[in-house]
Design an enzyme around this catalytic site. Sequence first.
Site, short mmCIF file in Angstrom:
data_model
loop_
_atom_site.label_atom_id
_atom_site.label_comp_id
_atom_site.label_asym_id
_atom_site.label_seq_id
_atom_site.Cartn_x
_atom_site.Cartn_y
_atom_site.Cartn_z
N HIS A 191 31.19 -25.74 -2.52
CA HIS A 191 32.05 -26.88 -2.88
C HIS A 191 33.30 -26.97 -2.02
O HIS A 191 33.83 -28.05 -1.78
CB HIS A 191 32.38 -26.85 -4.38
CG HIS A 191 31.23 -27.32 -5.19
ND1 HIS A 191 30.47 -26.49 -5.97
CD2 HIS A 191 30.66 -28.55 -5.29
CE1 HIS A 191 29.50 -27.19 -6.53
NE2 HIS A 191 29.60 -28.44 -6.14
N ARG A 298 32.29 -37.04 -8.28
CA ARG A 298 32.34 -35.71 -8.89
C ARG A 298 33.58 -35.62 -9.79
O ARG A 298 34.63 -35.14 -9.37
CB ARG A 298 32.42 -34.62 -7.81
CG ARG A 298 31.18 -34.50 -6.94
CD ARG A 298 31.34 -33.35 -5.94
NE ARG A 298 30.09 -32.95 -5.34
CZ ARG A 298 29.70 -33.30 -4.11
NH1 ARG A 298 30.46 -34.06 -3.35
NH2 ARG A 298 28.54 -32.88 -3.63
N ARG A 334 29.37 -39.37 -12.21
CA ARG A 334 28.67 -38.19 -12.72
C ARG A 334 29.55 -37.53 -13.77
O ARG A 334 30.74 -37.29 -13.52
CB ARG A 334 28.40 -37.21 -11.58
CG ARG A 334 27.84 -35.90 -12.12
CD ARG A 334 27.44 -34.98 -11.02
NE ARG A 334 28.57 -34.23 -10.49
CZ ARG A 334 28.45 -33.33 -9.52
NH1 ARG A 334 27.27 -33.12 -8.97
NH2 ARG A 334 29.49 -32.68 -9.08
N GLU A 433 18.35 -31.45 -9.79
CA GLU A 433 18.97 -30.35 -9.04
C GLU A 433 18.32 -29.01 -9.33
O GLU A 433 18.76 -27.98 -8.83
CB GLU A 433 20.45 -30.21 -9.43
CG GLU A 433 21.24 -31.47 -9.34
CD GLU A 433 22.70 -31.23 -9.65
OE1 GLU A 433 23.44 -30.91 -8.72
OE2 GLU A 433 23.09 -31.37 -10.82
N ASN A 456 21.74 -29.87 -2.78
CA ASN A 456 22.53 -28.63 -2.63
C ASN A 456 22.09 -27.62 -3.67
O ASN A 456 21.78 -26.47 -3.35
CB ASN A 456 24.02 -28.90 -2.82
CG ASN A 456 24.52 -29.98 -1.89
OD1 ASN A 456 23.93 -30.22 -0.87
ND2 ASN A 456 25.61 -30.63 -2.27
N ASP A 457 22.08 -28.07 -4.92
CA ASP A 457 21.66 -27.15 -5.98
C ASP A 457 20.15 -26.97 -5.99
O ASP A 457 19.66 -25.87 -6.26
CB ASP A 457 22.15 -27.65 -7.34
CG ASP A 457 23.60 -27.24 -7.59
OD1 ASP A 457 23.93 -26.08 -7.31
OD2 ASP A 457 24.39 -28.08 -8.04
N ARG A 467 24.36 -20.85 -2.77
CA ARG A 467 24.78 -21.79 -1.72
C ARG A 467 26.11 -21.42 -1.08
O ARG A 467 26.45 -21.90 0.00
CB ARG A 467 24.82 -23.23 -2.26
CG ARG A 467 25.79 -23.41 -3.40
CD ARG A 467 25.52 -24.71 -4.14
NE ARG A 467 26.38 -25.79 -3.71
CZ ARG A 467 26.53 -26.94 -4.37
NH1 ARG A 467 25.86 -27.14 -5.50
NH2 ARG A 467 27.32 -27.87 -3.94
N CYS A 504 21.78 -37.42 -2.94
CA CYS A 504 23.23 -37.32 -2.81
C CYS A 504 23.70 -35.91 -2.39
O CYS A 504 24.89 -35.65 -2.34
CB CYS A 504 23.93 -37.74 -4.10
SG CYS A 504 23.58 -36.66 -5.48
C1 PEP Z 1 24.02 -31.22 -5.32
O1 PEP Z 1 23.88 -30.21 -5.98
O2 PEP Z 1 23.28 -31.53 -4.36
C2 PEP Z 1 25.13 -32.15 -5.62
C3 PEP Z 1 25.24 -33.29 -4.96
O3 PEP Z 1 26.04 -31.76 -6.55
P1 PEP Z 1 27.23 -30.73 -6.21
O4 PEP Z 1 27.25 -30.52 -4.73
O5 PEP Z 1 28.48 -31.32 -6.72
O6 PEP Z 1 26.80 -29.50 -6.96
MG MG Z 2 24.96 -30.01 -7.83
#
Ligand code: PEP
Ligand code: MG
Length: 579
Positions: A191, A298, A334, A433, A456-457, A467, A504
């Site tokens: 993040h 977010r 979100r 996710e 990402n998740d 990550r 996303c």
């Molecule tokens: C993700 O997990 O891909 C996502 C967009 O949410 P975040 O990066 O805020 O966990």
């Molecule tokens: Mg995420």
Amino acid sequence: MEIKKGIAASPGISIARSLVIDSEDYRIPQRSINPSQRMTEIQRLKNAFKDAAAELTSLEKNSRNIDQSKIKDIFAVHLRFLRDKDLQKKITDLVHDESVTAEYAVSSTLRDIAAHFTRVKDTYISERAADIYDIEKRILRHLLGRKREDVEHLTEEVVIVARELSPTQTAGFNKKFVRGLATDTGGRTSHTAIVARSLGIPAVVALEDLTEIVSGGDTVIIDGNRGLVIVNPDEQTIQQYEEYSRGFAELEHKLDAIKEKPAITRDGVKITLLGNIEFPDEAELVLQKGGEGIGLYRTEFLYLNRKDEPSEEDHYQAYAETLRVFRQQPVIIRTMDLGADKYTQSRRFVPEPNPFLGLRSIRFCLQNLTLFKTQLRAILRASVLGQVKIMFPLITNIQELMQAKLILHDVMEDLDDESIGYNKDIQVGIMIETPSAALTASTLARDADFFSIGTNDLTQYTLAVDRGNELVSTLYSSVDPAVLRLIRTVIQDAYKAKIDISICGEMASEPEYIMLLLGMGVREISLAPPMIPEIKQVIRSVTIENCNKVARKVLGMNSERQISTFLRGATRKVLPEAF
Ligand code: PEP
Ligand code: MG
């Protein structure tokens, strides 16, 4: 001059003096002084050594009744260092010979020693490096005293060097003065990296031992394009980088010029490009960069930089501000994704053994209904101001989705009772996710108006790779065949259920992954605002026919490396200047 290679986390080049901070935002100031000040600095040094030793002796006395030989050993080692005449001489010589501040001399000398210790194979000795850092901090505390400055009140441009930075710290940096970030830890989709990208601050992460090499005030180049950090560069390198930086800025400027042009492939297929934001004032940047709405807001960042909890009104005002920029276009809010690496101030110190697998995101909301309902009320109230959609994060099964929707309906009923207006047909979607959500997408699609794939998740949970952990960062890839199969399943299930599907995660801001995503059927993408022009340029350079071929080929491949190489080659063919 020393060059360190890490992971490129946010593009751009910056050259500035370093500001080394620890987890308490501890600042090590500028290095040079006027030669006439040397004696004063040396006296300050002597006092600081004396005071630090006195402080430690008194601490030792107060802990006499603690019968722990380990603690006594530590006191003894620290005191020995503080009373070491050779060490003091080395530091005072540095002040004298090079006209540097006492803080700089302490920091660079002790960091040199610590780095030396770390390299020794004997673990007893290598572990002593931590003691040296403690001693450094103790002396600096005495030197800086009240002069301790806080990074929120900077008056000059700096690059921040830190072992690790939390998303909260990063989000609080003043963009005017913080020109770059470099951290020992972290991954490309952590993040902190995401926030740096959103703020448009060049960043390199996973530099392992950078904080041992850099002292506050050193000149540092951050090359966020190639993942390099250069410490104390020579004149020639600075000049080369200044030129490179000008070229990069020109390229960005040129890319910005395609802002007015539509995101349409060469064979006429329209792709919707939306922006990911953390704060409402970023909505303006999305618009400037040519984004057509917000695909991921977010909202948990509303909680991170404050001691109290945001009220319903605070939520409402933040959403209203975003909706003032995008009145007619979609704004996907979100619900808060707290937990894991993002905590409210009050929950900051509640330890969890595996926070990424713990009480995070929708799970946290479902156990904290007052908090959740407050946010939902504010979103619903704001829904009359534009095209708001609600998105639930980290859904792992249908019960969670049903429960979240039930609570949403409760809140709607409350608003009805109070005659407060809201959009009764508001769309409610979910993020995909987790592997469990991806594998049950066809079921979830019956109760969701849209899906947004959080790669990402999804990558982290599919590959069991944290990550944000630099130690396993080479194993983290969103084009791993396992992740791609899940993405394909989700897209196909969304098409079958006739619901909207978008991406996303950070994958959507990687130019070399765009052909694949379009070939897999993606027509809506949400990404960090600064990356929108570049991705639009890729879209405008390809045909869907070609993308389909690329996707077919990739989905038949079994190795991540083969896929990555192939995708880079395919993108390079259509857009050589992207590399
Ligand atoms: C993700 O997990 O891909 C996502 C967009 O949410 P975040 O990066 O805020 O966990
Ligand atoms: Mg995420």
